[in-house]
Scaffold this active site. Structure first.
Site: not given
Ligand code: TA6
Length: 317
Positions: A170, A274
């Site tokens: 991520h 990502e």
């Molecule tokens: O990768 C995108 C995502 O899944 C979004 O939907 C957003 O919520 C982000 O990740 C962050 O997630 P987190 O659980 O780290 O707040």
């Protein structure tokens, strides 16, 4: 701790924020990276001018069980809410161990600036995800300052049962101004739009630019993606292997305000691209291993002059 002659060691374990253990990697020409054992989480990647290339929120909480906001969270064994576990799985809020002598890699990365981490499930983890696994993560700095992450997940079950998982690196890239950034390599691809009930759409033909919240899972993506930062005159090149999907996320102003560990204006200085395996979960039979590789480089871009040939960025190796 310094090596003889005053040189810094290529790999050093020390204390980070809130006394959490971290590993510092240093490459001879000056680039560096930091990896927290908490989450197996890369929190810093600097080029040989000492410039930070990853975004970490000024409000990031370096305290378990909250995952660290920024850097490179490891999403495993579940990406986002694609399953019954907590969002993005539990690997990002477990404490990983350093493995001094991991099983050999098929392709040997010669870099001295590397660390091998391992995560195995605890009894508690097995209650929420009843599968024995070994997750090995190697983080390495290449001689040119490239950041290389290799994940290996093995099914170590003795019950004869396969398991399936989804995964993402991520990565939060640091950008000067999100409005001046474009992403190349995802044009014309199909994506699932998380802002529209994961409905499937096809991207238009131009490079992706940003003027509002985005949360898309691009499917069957090429192995190279470029992120052009107009203002910084810098291009990030993402190379990936074993990771067919690519998630692009920026919360923009409204959602940023709802994220407690992100400053209200900080969305302007981050972009998540990502490398992921989401649409088709990976299935491993007992004894099988999966590998997913991410290679990040930051190169000066001539985008400002209008001369940049995106294909050159995508093709150069
Ligand atoms: O990768 C995108 C995502 O899944 C979004 O939907 C957003 O919520 C982000 O990740 C962050 O997630 P987190 O659980 O780290 O707040």
């Amino acid at each position: 701790m310094a090596a003889a002659g005053g040189d810094k060691l290529p790999m050093e374990v020390c204390k980070g924020i809130n006394g959490l253990d971290k590993v510092v990697l240093r490459e001879a020409r000056g680039s560096s990276a930091e990896v927290y054992l908490y989450g197996g989480h890369v929190t810093s990647w600097k080029n040989d001018h000492g410039e930070e290339l990853l975004f970490v929120s000024s409000k990031a909480v370096f305290k378990p069980p909250k995952p660290i906001r920024g850097g490179i969270p490891i999403c495993f064994p579940q990406f986002a809410s694609h399953g019954g576990l907590e969002s993005h799985g539990f690997a990002r809020n477990r404490v990983w161990s350093i493995e001094s002598d991991p099983p050999p890699f098929p392709t040997n990365s010669a870099s001295k600036a590397h660390v091998d981490l391992i995560l195995k499930p605890t009894e508690e983890d097995l209650k929420i995800w009843p599968h024995s696994f070994e997750f090995r993560l190697r983080v390495a700095l290449g001689p040119g300052g490239d950041l290389l992450l290799t994940s290996r997940v093995r099914n170590t079950s003795t019950d004869g049962k396969p398991f399936s998982f989804t995964f993402a690196y991520h990565t939060y890239f640091a950008v000067s101004d999100i409005s001046e950034v474009r992403v190349e390599g995802l044009e014309t691809l199909d994506y699932l739009d998380n802002l529209q009930s994961k409905e499937r759409f096809t991207e238009q033909g131009d490079a992706i630019t940003f003027e509002s919240e985005i949360d898309k899972i691009y499917l069957s993506t090429p192995t190279k993606i470029a992120i052009l930062d107009h203002e910084k005159k810098r291009t990030f090149v993402v190379r990936k292997d074993g990771l067919p999907d690519a998630v692009v996320w920026n919360p923009w102003d409204k959602r940023a305000k709802a994220i407690v560990d992100l400053g209200d204006e900080e969305y302007k200085h981050m972009l998540c691209v990502e490398a992921a395996a989401v649409e088709k979960p990976i299935t491993l039979k007992p004894g099988e291993e999966w590998k997913g590789r991410l290679e990040l480089s930051a190169v000066p871009s001539s985008y400002c002059s209008g001369q940049l040939d995106p294909q050159k960025v995508l093709q150069s190796s």
